[in-house]
Design an enzyme around this catalytic site. Structure first.
Site, PDB file in Angstrom:
ATOM      1  N   ARG A  28     -12.157  -2.189  45.314  1.00 47.82           N
ATOM      2  CA  ARG A  28     -10.988  -2.245  44.450  1.00 47.82           C
ATOM      3  C   ARG A  28      -9.921  -3.204  44.975  1.00 47.82           C
ATOM      4  NH1 ARG A  28      -6.562   2.323  43.337  1.00 47.82           N
ATOM      5  NH2 ARG A  28      -6.433   2.213  41.092  1.00 47.82           N
ATOM      6  N   ARG A  31      -8.246  -6.024  42.684  1.00 45.76           N
ATOM      7  CA  ARG A  31      -7.644  -5.853  41.362  1.00 45.76           C
ATOM      8  C   ARG A  31      -6.313  -6.572  41.294  1.00 45.76           C
ATOM      9  NH1 ARG A  31      -4.302  -0.584  40.697  1.00 45.76           N
ATOM     10  NH2 ARG A  31      -3.617  -0.414  42.829  1.00 45.76           N
ATOM     11  N   CYS A  52      29.140  -2.110  59.679  1.00 46.85           N
ATOM     12  CA  CYS A  52      28.004  -1.255  60.034  1.00 46.85           C
ATOM     13  C   CYS A  52      28.502  -0.038  60.807  1.00 46.85           C
ATOM     14  CB  CYS A  52      27.026  -2.051  60.898  1.00 46.85           C
ATOM     15  SG  CYS A  52      25.803  -1.012  61.714  1.00 46.85           S
ATOM     16  N   CYS A  55      27.260  -0.019  64.652  1.00 47.33           N
ATOM     17  CA  CYS A  55      27.624  -1.024  65.648  1.00 47.33           C
ATOM     18  C   CYS A  55      28.658  -0.471  66.644  1.00 47.33           C
ATOM     19  CB  CYS A  55      28.176  -2.278  64.959  1.00 47.33           C
ATOM     20  SG  CYS A  55      26.884  -3.449  64.440  1.00 47.33           S
ATOM     21  N   ASN A  77      23.841  13.163  64.055  1.00 48.98           N
ATOM     22  CA  ASN A  77      23.870  12.625  62.700  1.00 48.98           C
ATOM     23  C   ASN A  77      25.008  13.260  61.886  1.00 48.98           C
ATOM     24  OD1 ASN A  77      23.180  11.779  60.042  1.00 48.98           O
ATOM     25  ND2 ASN A  77      21.016  11.711  60.591  1.00 48.98           N
ATOM     26  N   HIS A 115      23.116  -5.798  66.332  1.00 51.04           N
ATOM     27  CA  HIS A 115      22.827  -5.430  64.940  1.00 51.04           C
ATOM     28  C   HIS A 115      21.631  -6.184  64.359  1.00 51.04           C
ATOM     29  CE1 HIS A 115      24.059  -3.996  60.909  1.00 51.04           C
ATOM     30  NE2 HIS A 115      23.805  -5.219  60.469  1.00 51.04           N
ATOM     31  N   ASN A 155      12.568   5.114  60.632  1.00 50.96           N
ATOM     32  CA  ASN A 155      12.324   4.517  59.322  1.00 50.96           C
ATOM     33  C   ASN A 155      12.835   3.096  59.390  1.00 50.96           C
ATOM     34  OD1 ASN A 155      11.366   6.874  58.088  1.00 50.96           O
ATOM     35  ND2 ASN A 155      13.449   7.575  57.689  1.00 50.96           N
ATOM     36  N   SER A 163      18.746   2.947  55.220  1.00 46.22           N
ATOM     37  CA  SER A 163      19.909   2.406  54.521  1.00 46.22           C
ATOM     38  C   SER A 163      20.740   1.486  55.404  1.00 46.22           C
ATOM     39  CB  SER A 163      20.776   3.557  53.994  1.00 46.22           C
ATOM     40  OG  SER A 163      21.085   4.439  55.038  1.00 46.22           O
ATOM     41  N   HIS A 166      20.672  -1.920  61.143  1.00 50.99           N
ATOM     42  CA  HIS A 166      20.920  -1.799  62.584  1.00 50.99           C
ATOM     43  C   HIS A 166      19.737  -1.061  63.221  1.00 50.99           C
ATOM     44  CE1 HIS A 166      23.954  -1.874  65.925  1.00 50.99           C
ATOM     45  NE2 HIS A 166      22.971  -1.152  66.434  1.00 50.99           N
ATOM     46  N   HIS A 168      17.595   1.400  64.706  1.00 52.60           N
ATOM     47  CA  HIS A 168      17.825   2.796  65.096  1.00 52.60           C
ATOM     48  C   HIS A 168      16.676   3.696  64.676  1.00 52.60           C
ATOM     49  CE1 HIS A 168      18.964   3.079  60.845  1.00 52.60           C
ATOM     50  NE2 HIS A 168      18.888   4.399  60.957  1.00 52.60           N
ATOM     51  N   GLN A 170      15.587   8.220  64.672  1.00 51.47           N
ATOM     52  CA  GLN A 170      16.193   9.536  64.510  1.00 51.47           C
ATOM     53  C   GLN A 170      15.431  10.595  65.294  1.00 51.47           C
ATOM     54  OE1 GLN A 170      17.433  10.914  60.629  1.00 51.47           O
ATOM     55  NE2 GLN A 170      16.932   8.957  59.691  1.00 51.47           N
ATOM     56  N   HIS A 283       3.891  12.348  67.752  1.00 42.73           N
ATOM     57  CA  HIS A 283       3.368  13.717  67.742  1.00 42.73           C
ATOM     58  C   HIS A 283       3.013  14.105  69.171  1.00 42.73           C
ATOM     59  CE1 HIS A 283       2.184  14.042  63.190  1.00 42.73           C
ATOM     60  NE2 HIS A 283       3.467  14.176  63.409  1.00 42.73           N
ATOM     61  N   HIS A 300       2.284   7.646  65.381  1.00 42.20           N
ATOM     62  CA  HIS A 300       1.760   7.119  64.119  1.00 42.20           C
ATOM     63  C   HIS A 300       2.654   6.007  63.592  1.00 42.20           C
ATOM     64  CE1 HIS A 300      -1.216  10.281  63.398  1.00 42.20           C
ATOM     65  NE2 HIS A 300      -0.321  11.185  63.708  1.00 42.20           N
ATOM     66  N   TYR A 318      -2.948  10.044  41.526  1.00 39.51           N
ATOM     67  CA  TYR A 318      -4.112  10.646  42.174  1.00 39.51           C
ATOM     68  C   TYR A 318      -3.790  11.072  43.597  1.00 39.51           C
ATOM     69  CZ  TYR A 318      -8.825  11.338  43.927  1.00 39.51           C
ATOM     70  OH  TYR A 318      -9.948  11.888  44.492  1.00 39.51           O
ATOM     71  N   GLN A 325      -5.800   7.788  49.051  1.00 41.14           N
ATOM     72  CA  GLN A 325      -6.798   6.788  48.665  1.00 41.14           C
ATOM     73  C   GLN A 325      -6.381   5.433  49.199  1.00 41.14           C
ATOM     74  OE1 GLN A 325      -6.331   4.156  46.297  1.00 41.14           O
ATOM     75  NE2 GLN A 325      -8.456   3.521  46.211  1.00 41.14           N
TER      76      GLN A 325
END
Ligand SMILES: O=P(O)(O)O[C@H]1O[C@H](CO)[C@@H](O)[C@H](O)[C@H]1O
Ligand SMILES: O=P(O)(O)O[C@H]1O[C@H](CO)[C@@H](O)[C@H](O)[C@H]1O
Lengths: 350, 350
Positions: A28, A31, A52, A55, A77, A115, A155, A163, A166, A168, A170, A283, A300, A318, A325
């Site tokens: 696939r 596609r 920021c 900073c 946080n 930054h 993230n 968002s 800078h 970082h 968590q 983990h 991970h 799905y 998938q």
């Protein structure tokens, strides 16, 4: 009747960490894509941004002022998902309306005062300083009597809900062991009780022998595309010898970890000539005071991009209702990642 | 020590369908959002688009020509994730490299010849025609000896990876029961064996009694925000009496289902004055020829939007590594959805 070939035929693979199957559809991959594309920024960021809230020396949304920090800086946080407060709970819940209060602490870790950087841009020693803080935070938070699990993660990139560019990560530390970690633990434990060895130590050995999905290796760690990876360029950094958690790492091992993180994330940036988005996280054994001989440290990397800086894999429909998938096979992804340089292509990509 | 209040304090809730906990952080709903925003289109689509490969009479990418259909039209997906071919498989796999070929069929279901419609815009009778086709397809595909599960679903909206606005859904029918369905089945079964009744029939009764999370109800179905919902405006349509699968529905019940789908999706569109994106899909008994008294027909709606047509919830980082997390409580979401009209606000929103 043609004979099965994993490069051409749809198949399912087994993930022993989650005791779950995934669907692989190599045929696939070609596609055409006419759907949503992601924005990329291209813009070169300043090393200090007055707007920021991460900073050095800036004032955060809640009015607090960041110190003039250099290097790594950790703070609670301002909009945490958890609260430290111990609340009174009557505990009247019924069969179908089962709930429990949850206590915890959310922290933000700025990786650098600069930054404009991301992990692959940083010196190995400066990444090691981040690993040092992960170790210390895991210890400090884990020692609190009401903290039984410490989730360290990052993230990266707008597409991953981050968002603020800078650099970082968590920490969400809490009373309960979260669902996915608990599932992983159960499977590690079942294997350990049956075989007396670590599932991931045995697995990494087999991967190093097979040498098909291993991307990077040093004295202490291997980085590979798991046989059961679901994201197109998903990888996992695993310690080669069984290590339950960060506390067991020596200075040298922390440097090894920093070094393989730098190389892996640099390859990622080189893949689509973009600051490569992902969610990554560690983990390791929970801090519940119990003995955890089954645990094996791993990290991970879940990156969403599929074909370019603009086209990501959508885990929808799905995948949300039935099963994860993927199109391109883990072996193809590993080959691509292996072939990329560990030196950054050029500075102003995007 | 203050006393626990589920509107203000972080807590975990139990999902009995997946035997999993989720994290609810009501106090976090007010955090400011400076991250990625989604595009909305605003554009009024034509009823026939010469460039759409799903419109009546148009030629698809693979060169096939669509008939001049009116109403519902089904065809095999040109870029399926599964293949019908039966392949020879030696079956040599080891402990860590476990894989199995997977056979199946992918179909596309156009809901209408009218390119500009979505389910909430369609007449109840025309939605019933879609339900009729779901029923027929479930029967036809399920009767094939190598098809043991039929997953019916819809991805709606660019943000859900849908690459064509023409109203359509999909079917992925395959040999294996997919991971998430299997997990659901195990939990339904455990409950049925213990209590002799359907978990979801008992649950819906309790929800109707509590009347806190129920949004819509008719003779045969209820639409509610599950106590354990993870997406901000996640809902579930459940048949009020135990029904294992689509085949058991009479003409009247299919009309009831069409009607509650129309009302629910209209409320969704009214929520943020946008053509509301989601992935939706049916969970029902597999077609593996075994008896499944534990199964209970339901349809999940997983919509990503959180605060507006532009701001979605990101299931990343903590959610990918540890546990699903939500901000606004299911009760708050249900209250909002309940208060919305089942008549569309205005035609050209977005
Ligand atoms: O089949 P489509 O609509 O092209 O593709 C979409 O739905 C599929 C099934 O949910 C997903 O696997 C794809 O990632 C998504 O883009
Ligand atoms: O905490 P942040 O970066 O504002 O928010 C981001 O990460 C969190 C943890 O993965 C998620 O719950 C949020 O949905 C996401 O937007």
């Amino acid at each position: 009747k043609s004979s099965f070939n994993q490069k051409n035929h749809p198949h399912r693979r087994y993930n022993p960490l989650l005791d779950e199957w995934i669907l692989v559809s190599p045929q696939r991959a070609n596609r055409p894509w006419q759907g949503q594309t992601e924005k990329t920024s291209g813009e070169q960021l300043p090393s200090h941004d007055p707007n920021c809230y991460l900073c050095s020396g800036n004032v955060r949304i809640n009015g607090e002022k960041n110190p003039d920090y250099k290097g790594v800086f950790v703070f609670d946080n301002d909009f945490g998902s958890l609260m430290k407060d111990d609340v009174e709970f009557s505990g009247e819940t019924s069969d179908f309306f089962l709930l429990k209060p949850e206590r915890g602490i959310n922290r933000v870790i700025c990786f650098s005062e600069n930054h404009s950087l991301t992990l692959p841009d940083m010196e190995v020693n400066d990444i090691k300083a981040v690993v040092d803080v992960w170790q210390k935070q895991y210890e400090e938070l884990g020692n609190l009597d009401y903290i039984n699990h410490v989730q360290i993660f990052e993230n990266k990139g707008q597409v991953m809900g981050c968002s603020n560019p800078h650099p970082h990560g968590q920490i969400w530390a809490q009373s309960s062991i979260p669902s996915i970690v608990l599932k992983t633990q159960e499977n590690l434990k079942r294997y350990f009780e049956k075989n007396g060895t670590s599932l991931l130590e045995d697995y990494v050995k087999k991967e190093l022998e097979a040498d098909e999905r291993v991307i990077l290796e040093n004295e202490d760690f291997a980085a590979l595309v798991p046989f059961w990876a679901i994201w197109p360029y998903e990888t996992m950094i695993v310690s080669k010898r069984k290590t339950e958690n960060l506390l067991e790492f020596s200075e040298e091992q922390k440097l090894s970890l920093a070094s393989i993180i730098k190389d892996l994330t640099t390859k990622y940036d080189n893949l689509f000539n973009t600051s490569f988005p992902y969610s990554a996280g560690i983990h390791q054994s929970p801090t519940d005071g119990k003995s955890h001989p089954e645990w094996h440290f791993h990290m991970h990397f879940y990156p969403p991009l599929l074909r370019s800086a603009e086209v990501k894999k959508f885990m929808v429909g799905y995948e949300m209702l039935a099963e994860a998938q993927r199109d391109i096979t883990p072996e193809q992804s590993a080959e691509v990642l292996k072939s990329l340089s560990c030196t950054k292509n050029n500075k102003n990509f995007d």
